[in-house]
Design an enzyme around this catalytic site. Structure first.
Site, PDB file in Angstrom:
ATOM      1  N   ARG A 152      88.999 -29.287 158.033  1.00 12.22           N
ATOM      2  CA  ARG A 152      89.969 -30.359 158.239  1.00 12.22           C
ATOM      3  C   ARG A 152      90.208 -30.533 159.734  1.00 12.22           C
ATOM      4  O   ARG A 152      90.529 -29.571 160.436  1.00 12.22           O
ATOM      5  CB  ARG A 152      91.286 -30.044 157.527  1.00 12.22           C
ATOM      6  N   TYR A 208      86.641 -24.453 136.209  1.00 11.90           N
ATOM      7  CA  TYR A 208      85.549 -24.604 137.159  1.00 11.90           C
ATOM      8  C   TYR A 208      84.340 -23.819 136.636  1.00 11.90           C
ATOM      9  O   TYR A 208      84.460 -22.981 135.754  1.00 11.90           O
ATOM     10  CB  TYR A 208      85.954 -24.067 138.536  1.00 11.90           C
ATOM     11  N   ASP A 225      90.945 -40.810 138.632  1.00 12.61           N
ATOM     12  CA  ASP A 225      92.004 -40.187 139.408  1.00 12.61           C
ATOM     13  C   ASP A 225      91.716 -40.371 140.889  1.00 12.61           C
ATOM     14  O   ASP A 225      90.568 -40.492 141.300  1.00 12.61           O
ATOM     15  CB  ASP A 225      92.183 -38.707 139.044  1.00 12.61           C
ATOM     16  N   GLY A 226      92.791 -40.438 141.662  1.00 13.36           N
ATOM     17  CA  GLY A 226      92.657 -40.625 143.097  1.00 13.36           C
ATOM     18  C   GLY A 226      93.471 -41.793 143.607  1.00 13.36           C
ATOM     19  O   GLY A 226      93.134 -42.949 143.348  1.00 13.36           O
ATOM     20  N   GLY A 227      94.576 -41.508 144.301  1.00 13.46           N
ATOM     21  CA  GLY A 227      95.336 -42.546 144.988  1.00 13.46           C
ATOM     22  C   GLY A 227      96.379 -43.268 144.178  1.00 13.46           C
ATOM     23  O   GLY A 227      97.008 -44.207 144.676  1.00 13.46           O
ATOM     24  N   GLN A 265      91.590 -26.902 132.085  1.00 10.63           N
ATOM     25  CA  GLN A 265      90.543 -27.185 133.051  1.00 10.63           C
ATOM     26  C   GLN A 265      89.859 -25.913 133.515  1.00 10.63           C
ATOM     27  O   GLN A 265      90.511 -24.887 133.728  1.00 10.63           O
ATOM     28  CB  GLN A 265      91.129 -27.936 134.254  1.00 10.63           C
ATOM     29  N   HIS A 269      88.075 -35.757 143.862  1.00 16.16           N
ATOM     30  CA  HIS A 269      88.959 -34.606 144.043  1.00 16.16           C
ATOM     31  C   HIS A 269      90.085 -34.911 145.028  1.00 16.16           C
ATOM     32  O   HIS A 269      90.501 -34.058 145.818  1.00 16.16           O
ATOM     33  CB  HIS A 269      88.176 -33.373 144.494  1.00 16.16           C
ATOM     34  N   THR A 284      85.597 -29.176 135.950  1.00 19.41           N
ATOM     35  CA  THR A 284      85.650 -29.761 137.289  1.00 19.41           C
ATOM     36  C   THR A 284      84.526 -29.179 138.131  1.00 19.41           C
ATOM     37  O   THR A 284      84.447 -27.969 138.313  1.00 19.41           O
ATOM     38  CB  THR A 284      87.003 -29.479 137.966  1.00 19.41           C
ATOM     39  N   GLY A 298      97.911 -36.624 140.416  1.00 22.20           N
ATOM     40  CA  GLY A 298      97.987 -35.278 140.960  1.00 22.20           C
ATOM     41  C   GLY A 298      99.108 -35.146 141.970  1.00 22.20           C
ATOM     42  O   GLY A 298     100.193 -34.665 141.666  1.00 22.20           O
ATOM     43  N   LYS A 316      84.968 -33.848 135.032  1.00 19.15           N
ATOM     44  CA  LYS A 316      85.731 -34.423 136.147  1.00 19.15           C
ATOM     45  C   LYS A 316      84.909 -34.342 137.428  1.00 19.15           C
ATOM     46  O   LYS A 316      84.291 -33.325 137.706  1.00 19.15           O
ATOM     47  CB  LYS A 316      87.050 -33.670 136.311  1.00 19.15           C
ATOM     48  N   SER A 325      95.197 -26.327 135.173  1.00 14.10           N
ATOM     49  CA  SER A 325      94.094 -25.710 135.900  1.00 14.10           C
ATOM     50  C   SER A 325      93.943 -24.240 135.532  1.00 14.10           C
ATOM     51  O   SER A 325      94.932 -23.544 135.272  1.00 14.10           O
ATOM     52  CB  SER A 325      94.348 -25.831 137.412  1.00 14.10           C
ATOM     53  N   ARG A 359      99.751 -44.258 143.047  1.00 13.82           N
ATOM     54  CA  ARG A 359     101.102 -44.069 143.571  1.00 13.82           C
ATOM     55  C   ARG A 359     102.137 -44.978 142.921  1.00 13.82           C
ATOM     56  O   ARG A 359     103.337 -44.798 143.109  1.00 13.82           O
ATOM     57  CB  ARG A 359     101.124 -44.323 145.092  1.00 13.82           C
TER      58      ARG A 359
END
Length: 406
Positions: free
Chosen positions: A172, A137, A320-322, A135, A289, A163, A343, A265, A115, A324
């Site tokens: 949140r 932004y 990408d995402g989740g 990467q 993300h 990205t 990630g 991305k 990044s 495991r």
């Protein structure tokens, strides 16, 4: 004199879940909270993992293949497994941060994503020998972006990741983790009660004579100082959002400069994937993300098949995402992804045991991929197809091109 670790234990772990639990026990609460946080109610974070559980396998009982191959070429780089390191910002969970991650990627034969919000410079990371995708932004003026591209190219970056899917929504429901502007004496005193309960984490930094670094050296202007993470965030907030013409400009600038791949991305919709092709990108990552974007966006695994069906023959499709476990990787590839990016999984490994912890995570995923291929009776990841999965009706969620906004 090298200090002995008074908390040394068996460093190996057999699942990413164990790595996460060790990271939780080791890290101060605000630091761990930053790793698991998602926007708003966390609906997208949850679906990123839950969606994988909706996909099943139908394993064979005999006829298994004695060897299973999982290497392939991804965006010009030969990798030993289809798992790449996704760029994540300010890896202050361990003193070596992104350098440790890059060393692990090199050791296990895969690509390092770095990044421009990282705590280590692109020069330090490429010096590890890991093939590195830098990467960026969409932040700052165009001349500043070109300067950053030039620096990454001069350091030996093998690709550029743009990205765009960040901070559309950041509230949140359970509260955002507190991250200081910088780590100084005043900050250390204020955070002391929380940090003092995690002596192993303190010891790791103490033995190297360092403190957690929240600056972003890859955004440092020539002759200037590296901005803090929040300084970098302010630059993003004050930069007008990019258009598709801006994406095309960015891709053209990078490829003219380096001749290396350009990856976009944050793609979720089929119409956006097609526009990315028109903009001249070489690859896209189907991404939300990690749930830190617009909450309510469905899991990326639900979008990868429609996106791959639309553009997979023209450009490289990542997900990408989740992710495991190795079986998650196999499911993504069966639905059309060429490779996946991880990630949180490697960040937990980094927090748990530094470079060796990241290597451990990659080994866990490799083993899981091998087990899934074995059960399916396949000899290579190249044989994976949707037919190898049990896919419930209505699983896919990607928005069709006919619904494109104008």
């Amino acid at each position: 004199m090298k200090l002995a670790n008074p908390w040394k234990q068996n460093p190996w772990f057999e699942t990413v879940a164990v790595a996460q639990e060790r990271a939780r026990k080791r890290l101060p609460a605000p630091v761990y909270g930053a790793l698991i946080a998602g926007s708003e109610r966390g609906q997208t974070v949850e679906d990123n993992q839950r969606a994988f559980t909706e996909l099943g396998f139908a394993p064979h009982v005999a006829g298994h293949r004695p060897e299973r191959l999982m290497g392939r070429t991804v965006l010009g780089q030969e990798v030993s497994l289809p798992v790449l390191i996704s760029p994540t910002g300010v890896q202050a969970v361990h003193p070596e941060g992104e350098v440790a991650v890059a060393k692990a990627a090199a050791s296990r034969g895969t690509v390092m994503g770095l990044s421009n919000f990282a705590s280590k410079s692109v020069e330090e990371v490429t010096a590890t020998g890991a093939p590195t995708f830098f990467q960026m932004y969409w932040t700052g003026q165009r001349d500043v972006m070109i300067q950053r591209m030039q620096r990454a190219h001069a350091a030996g970056a093998q690709g550029l990741i743009a990205t765009l899917d960040w901070s559309f929504s950041m509230g949140r429901d359970w509260g955002s983790p507190e991250i200081p502007e910088k780590v100084d004496l005043k900050t250390m005193v204020r955070f002391a009660p929380k940090v003092a309960t995690k002596p192993r984490w303190l010891w790791e930094f103490g033995r190297t004579g360092t403190i957690p670094d929240l600056t972003t050296p890859n955004l440092q202007a020539p002759g200037g100082e590296a901005p803090t993470f929040f300084g970098a965030y302010y630059e993003w907030m004050t930069t007008p959002p990019p258009t598709w013409e801006d994406v095309a400009w960015m891709a053209a600038q990078w490829k003219q400069l380096s001749g290396k791949p350009f990856i976009l991305k944050g793609v979720y919709r089929v119409d956006d994937a097609r526009r990315a092709v028109d903009a001249g990108v070489d690859g896209i990552s189907v991404s939300n993300h990690g749930g830190n974007n617009l909450d309510g966006t469905p899991a990326t695994i639900r979008a990868v098949r429609p996106v791959s069906d639309a553009v997979g023959g023209q450009i490289t499709v990542l997900l990408d995402g989740g992710i495991r476990r190795g079986s998650d990787v196999v499911k993504a590839l069966a639905l059309g992804a060429d490779a996946v990016l991880i990630g949180r999984a490697y960040l937990w490994g980094l927090a748990a045991n530094g470079q060796a912890g990241v290597e451990n995570v990659l080994d866990v995923l490799r083993s899981g991929i091998d087990s899934a291929l074995l059960g399916l009776g396949l000899a290579s990841i190249d044989e994976l197809r949707p037919e190898h999965l049990l896919i419930p009706d209505g699983f896919d969620r990607a928005v069709a091109a006919s619904l494109a906004s104008v």
